[in-house]
Design a protein around this motif. Structure first.
Motif, mmCIF file in Angstrom:
data_model
loop_
_atom_site.group_PDB
_atom_site.id
_atom_site.type_symbol
_atom_site.label_atom_id
_atom_site.label_comp_id
_atom_site.label_asym_id
_atom_site.label_seq_id
_atom_site.Cartn_x
_atom_site.Cartn_y
_atom_site.Cartn_z
ATOM 1 N N GLY A 101 -17.192 23.308 -11.625
ATOM 2 C CA GLY A 101 -16.037 24.133 -11.960
ATOM 3 C C GLY A 101 -16.428 25.306 -12.838
ATOM 4 N N LYS A 102 -15.566 26.294 -12.910
ATOM 5 C CA LYS A 102 -15.887 27.543 -13.609
ATOM 6 C C LYS A 102 -16.056 27.365 -15.112
ATOM 7 C CE LYS A 102 -13.739 30.578 -10.189
ATOM 8 N NZ LYS A 102 -12.726 31.640 -9.953
ATOM 9 N N ASN A 103 -15.266 26.494 -15.732
ATOM 10 C CA ASN A 103 -15.361 26.312 -17.184
ATOM 11 C C ASN A 103 -16.734 25.781 -17.589
ATOM 12 O OD1 ASN A 103 -12.762 27.233 -17.677
ATOM 13 N ND2 ASN A 103 -11.860 25.196 -17.422
ATOM 14 N N TYR A 104 -17.208 24.723 -16.928
ATOM 15 C CA TYR A 104 -18.533 24.184 -17.236
ATOM 16 C C TYR A 104 -19.629 25.171 -16.867
ATOM 17 C CZ TYR A 104 -16.685 19.538 -18.314
ATOM 18 O OH TYR A 104 -16.029 18.484 -18.895
ATOM 19 N N ALA A 105 -19.399 25.930 -15.806
ATOM 20 C CA ALA A 105 -20.402 26.911 -15.384
ATOM 21 C C ALA A 105 -20.638 27.957 -16.476
ATOM 22 C CB ALA A 105 -19.953 27.590 -14.094
ATOM 23 N N LYS A 106 -19.596 28.330 -17.194
ATOM 24 C CA LYS A 106 -19.733 29.304 -18.280
ATOM 25 C C LYS A 106 -20.605 28.754 -19.394
ATOM 26 C CE LYS A 106 -15.261 31.475 -17.355
ATOM 27 N NZ LYS A 106 -13.875 31.692 -17.863
#
Length: 222
Positions: A101-106
């Motif tokens: 997901g995008k949050n963990y990717a950041k």
């Protein structure tokens, strides 16, 4: 900008638009072959250029041609290699975005840029900038492999992504990765094996386009 800043940090003399490689370094030999190829091209000796500076390839064959393209575009300045490195964080972000997901990717992107706790595993941006400035082919090879891995993740999540064009690009990226650093071959074979399972369920004809893209490796022994 981060890639450029790190480049000047590791090699301040880059301000002169020229890299002096260490004696015995792989980069010194790659650039030497690239100069030979450029000389052959300047006199339209295409056979000599295709030979790549040696009758039988000993080191990674594709990387010397990357330098030739750089010479054509930027002369002795390694700007193309530094520009290519800017795609690393984009691919890393996309991979973790697809998986977690995008949050963990950041968060992983922050580790990639600023917190080198995973440097020993090759998970740090400045590590690849340093390798590129020393003339090694690993950064470009791993970038191609990770880009192919991103395609595979999308294939596994959505079989509709498996089509002729994506299969061709997937094969081309794997072939480029091997041509730039041959010891990544086992990992590429694993991806191809799993791709075959997915492609067979979707449409086995996609494998023909994968083979067409991957056929680039056939020029390595020539």
């Amino acid at each position: 900008l981060i890639s450029l800043a790190l480049s000047f940090y590791f090699y301040p003399n880059l301000i002169n638009k020229f890299i002096i490689f260490e004696g015995g370094n792989d980069g010194l030999l790659y650039v030497h072959f690239a100069h030979l190829i450029s000389d052959f091209l300047s006199v339209k000796d295409f056979k000599g250029a295709f030979m790549g500076g040696e009758e039988a390839y000993d080191l990674m064959p594709f990387y010397r041609y990357v330098w030739v393209i750089n010479f054509i575009l930027f002369e002795e300045s390694p700007w193309m290699l530094i520009f290519i490195l800017t795609f690393f964080p984009i691919v890393i972000y996309k991979i973790f975005s697809e998986i977690l997901g995008k949050n963990y990717a950041k968060y992983f992107l922050i580790f990639w840029f600023f917190i080198p706790i995973f440097e020993a595993f090759g998970f740090c941006h400045f590590y690849y900038v340093k390798l590129a400035l020393r003339g090694f082919g690993e950064p470009l090879s791993y970038l191609c492999f990770l880009s192919a891995l991103l395609f595979f993740i999308k294939f596994s999540k959505n079989s509709n992504c498996i089509d002729y064009s994506n299969s061709f690009i997937f094969g081309l990226l794997l072939a480029s990765s091997i041509g730039l650093r041959a010891n990544i071959l086992p990992a590429c074979m694993v991806l191809i094996a799993f791709y075959l399972v997915l492609a067979y369920k979707k449409n086995y004809k996609n494998f023909l386009f994968l083979s067409l893209g991957f056929s680039l490796v056939l020029i390595m022994p020539i």
